[in-house]
Design a protein around this motif. Structure first.
Motif, mmCIF file in Angstrom:
data_model
loop_
_atom_site.group_PDB
_atom_site.id
_atom_site.type_symbol
_atom_site.label_atom_id
_atom_site.label_comp_id
_atom_site.label_asym_id
_atom_site.label_seq_id
_atom_site.Cartn_x
_atom_site.Cartn_y
_atom_site.Cartn_z
ATOM 1 N N PRO A 18 35.340 50.789 48.726
ATOM 2 C CA PRO A 18 34.885 52.040 49.281
ATOM 3 C C PRO A 18 34.152 51.797 50.589
ATOM 4 N N PRO A 19 34.271 52.689 51.572
ATOM 5 C CA PRO A 19 33.708 52.437 52.881
ATOM 6 C C PRO A 19 32.216 52.669 52.980
ATOM 7 N N SER A 20 31.583 53.188 51.962
ATOM 8 C CA SER A 20 30.164 53.465 52.065
ATOM 9 C C SER A 20 29.501 53.249 50.718
ATOM 10 N N GLY A 21 28.158 53.418 50.702
ATOM 11 C CA GLY A 21 27.429 53.270 49.457
ATOM 12 C C GLY A 21 26.672 51.969 49.373
ATOM 13 N N PRO A 22 26.064 51.690 48.203
ATOM 14 C CA PRO A 22 25.237 50.499 48.038
ATOM 15 C C PRO A 22 25.963 49.207 48.327
ATOM 16 N N VAL A 23 27.260 49.136 47.971
ATOM 17 C CA VAL A 23 27.994 47.895 48.199
ATOM 18 C C VAL A 23 28.073 47.573 49.681
ATOM 19 N N SER A 24 28.400 48.590 50.512
ATOM 20 C CA SER A 24 28.500 48.320 51.942
ATOM 21 C C SER A 24 27.139 48.021 52.542
ATOM 22 N N GLY A 25 26.074 48.627 52.002
ATOM 23 C CA GLY A 25 24.733 48.312 52.493
ATOM 24 C C GLY A 25 24.377 46.866 52.258
ATOM 25 N N LEU A 26 24.736 46.367 51.069
ATOM 26 C CA LEU A 26 24.483 44.964 50.773
ATOM 27 C C LEU A 26 25.333 44.069 51.657
ATOM 28 N N ALA A 27 26.562 44.509 51.929
ATOM 29 C CA ALA A 27 27.469 43.690 52.738
ATOM 30 C C ALA A 27 26.927 43.458 54.138
ATOM 31 N N ARG A 28 26.199 44.416 54.703
ATOM 32 C CA ARG A 28 25.681 44.263 56.055
ATOM 33 C C ARG A 28 24.719 43.094 56.180
ATOM 34 N N ALA A 29 24.122 42.691 55.062
ATOM 35 C CA ALA A 29 23.206 41.550 55.099
ATOM 36 C C ALA A 29 23.938 40.250 55.408
ATOM 37 N N PHE A 30 25.263 40.239 55.216
ATOM 38 C CA PHE A 30 26.051 39.039 55.450
ATOM 39 C C PHE A 30 26.723 39.056 56.819
ATOM 40 N N GLY A 31 26.311 39.994 57.691
ATOM 41 C CA GLY A 31 26.991 40.199 58.967
ATOM 42 C C GLY A 31 26.998 39.001 59.883
ATOM 43 N N ALA A 32 26.017 38.115 59.761
ATOM 44 C CA ALA A 32 25.944 36.965 60.668
ATOM 45 C C ALA A 32 26.807 35.802 60.230
ATOM 46 N N ILE A 33 27.371 35.858 59.028
ATOM 47 C CA ILE A 33 28.180 34.764 58.504
ATOM 48 C C ILE A 33 29.623 34.930 58.986
ATOM 49 N N PRO A 34 30.282 33.847 59.446
ATOM 50 C CA PRO A 34 31.686 33.951 59.887
ATOM 51 C C PRO A 34 32.566 34.506 58.775
ATOM 52 N N PRO A 35 33.548 35.369 59.118
ATOM 53 C CA PRO A 35 34.387 36.001 58.087
ATOM 54 C C PRO A 35 35.089 35.030 57.147
ATOM 55 N N PRO A 36 35.682 33.920 57.638
ATOM 56 C CA PRO A 36 36.316 32.998 56.670
ATOM 57 C C PRO A 36 35.329 32.455 55.645
ATOM 58 N N ALA A 37 34.098 32.196 56.094
ATOM 59 C CA ALA A 37 33.082 31.705 55.157
ATOM 60 C C ALA A 37 32.732 32.778 54.133
ATOM 61 N N LEU A 38 32.743 34.045 54.546
ATOM 62 C CA LEU A 38 32.465 35.135 53.612
ATOM 63 C C LEU A 38 33.534 35.208 52.532
ATOM 64 N N VAL A 39 34.810 35.096 52.931
ATOM 65 C CA VAL A 39 35.891 35.161 51.956
ATOM 66 C C VAL A 39 35.781 34.011 50.962
ATOM 67 N N LEU A 40 35.537 32.817 51.477
ATOM 68 C CA LEU A 40 35.407 31.660 50.596
ATOM 69 C C LEU A 40 34.205 31.800 49.674
ATOM 70 N N LEU A 41 33.114 32.366 50.181
ATOM 71 C CA LEU A 41 31.951 32.617 49.340
ATOM 72 C C LEU A 41 32.306 33.566 48.203
ATOM 73 N N GLY A 42 33.078 34.609 48.517
ATOM 74 C CA GLY A 42 33.499 35.541 47.479
ATOM 75 C C GLY A 42 34.386 34.898 46.440
ATOM 76 N N VAL A 43 35.334 34.062 46.890
ATOM 77 C CA VAL A 43 36.235 33.370 45.966
ATOM 78 C C VAL A 43 35.451 32.446 45.041
ATOM 79 N N VAL A 44 34.519 31.678 45.633
ATOM 80 C CA VAL A 44 33.698 30.762 44.828
ATOM 81 C C VAL A 44 32.863 31.541 43.821
ATOM 82 N N SER A 45 32.285 32.658 44.260
ATOM 83 C CA SER A 45 31.429 33.451 43.375
ATOM 84 C C SER A 45 32.219 33.985 42.181
ATOM 85 N N VAL A 46 33.430 34.480 42.432
ATOM 86 C CA VAL A 46 34.269 35.008 41.350
ATOM 87 C C VAL A 46 34.561 33.933 40.311
ATOM 88 N N GLN A 47 34.929 32.756 40.779
ATOM 89 C CA GLN A 47 35.326 31.711 39.845
ATOM 90 C C GLN A 47 34.129 31.079 39.137
#
Length: 306
Positions: A18-47
């Motif tokens: 969803p484009p808005s709401g608490p999830v997107s607010g939390l996501a903005r805290a990760f704005g300084a991290i390079p996008p590939p690192a964000l994706v890998l962080l998400g993959v690691v977190s899921v597993q």
């Protein structure tokens, strides 16, 4: 395994949010991290979340752990999105089907990782989105990627006596559910808005899991320790990955996102090794790599959306 968001396929799964709401607010805290690192962080977190969930099986069982995760997710989503359950019959059919497939996917996947290593289960389950990506294609190259993935799974399940057959069958069932989940995602998105459809569908998924969870865990579902562990699983498997992947999707092309997501089977195998001490044999690592390469290849060769 992601399991609580809509999925789009361009070779491999791409999660939409969803484009808005608490999830997107939390996501903005990760704005300084390079996008590939964000994706890998998400993959690691899921597993890692899946590995932590597997450790919870001793207290709540596989079905109990799934139930805890889905019920908590349903409660949170209902609070956040406050959807209305007044809908026409066709929308209700789509929402309920999506939710039931979501619940079945989680139930079968957790049954699989109870019996076989996490990396093996995720690798087999990955056949679901890969099949959706290549079955509708008439290009010979996509057929080669499918054959490579199939060869990987045959190698994975057949080496040195192979894996527990029941676990493999549950993983294949989870793969089939993931394919159905993808196909239903577009219909859900066209009939509901924001995260409201997901919130309503999660109720159906939780309702499907609840009888199995009660039968498996009983009163253990109300144990404070189990509830805290379940909240940790929800955080690792839902809040963190969905937030960082949302931010990454705003900043990189979907195809690049899909290629990075193709690493999920390998990351699952590493999480199983580090967290659960589940060591795969060398030939099984080769099998995981075959599925990863097939997924990357299918994504790179996919035609751009128009």
């Amino acid at each position: 395994m992601s399991g609580v968001v809509t999925v789009h396929v361009e070779g491999v799964p791409e999660r939409r949010f969803p484009p808005s709401g608490p999830v997107s607010g939390l996501a903005r805290a990760f704005g300084a991290i390079p996008p590939p690192a964000l994706v890998l962080l998400g993959v690691v977190s899921v597993q890692v979340g899946a590995a932590v969930a597997k450790q919870l099986f001793t207290m709540a069982g596989a079905a109990g752990t799934v139930t805890l995760r889905l019920v908590l997710a349903a409660v949170v989503l209902l609070i956040v999105w406050r959807p209305s359950f007044r809908m026409d019959r066709r929308t209700l059919l789509v929402v309920s089907a999506y939710g039931l497939v979501l619940g079945a996917m989680n139930l079968t996947f957790y049954q699989a990782i109870e019996r076989i290593p996490l990396g093996a289960a995720v690798t087999i389950e990955f056949l679901g989105p890969l099949a959706v990506a290549v079955l509708g294609s008439r290009r010979w190259l996509d057929g080669l990627w499918a054959l490579l993935a199939a060869a990987g799974v045959v190698l994975l399940t057949g080496v040195d006596g192979g894996l527990n057959l029941t676990g493999v069958l549950f993983a294949l069932a989870a793969a089939a559910c993931w394919a159905g989940y993808i196909l239903l995602a577009a219909a859900l998105g066209s009939r509901t808005s924001d995260g409201k459809g997901l919130a309503m569908a999660m109720v159906f998924g939780a309702a499907l899991a609840l009888p199995f969870g009660i039968a498996d865990a009983g009163s253990a579902l109300l144990d404070p320790v189990v509830l805290i562990a379940g909240a940790a699983v929800a955080l690792l498997s839902s809040v963190i990955p969905y937030s960082v992947e949302l931010e990454a999707l705003r900043r990189i092309p979907p195809r690049v996102f899909g290629i990075l997501m193709s690493l999920e089977p390998a990351v699952a195998a590493l999480a199983g090794l580090v967290v659960l001490h589940e060591a795969l044999r060398p030939a099984q690592w080769v099998a995981v790599c075959c599925v990863v390469l097939a997924s990357v290849g299918a994504t790179r060769s996919a035609r751009p959306e128009v």
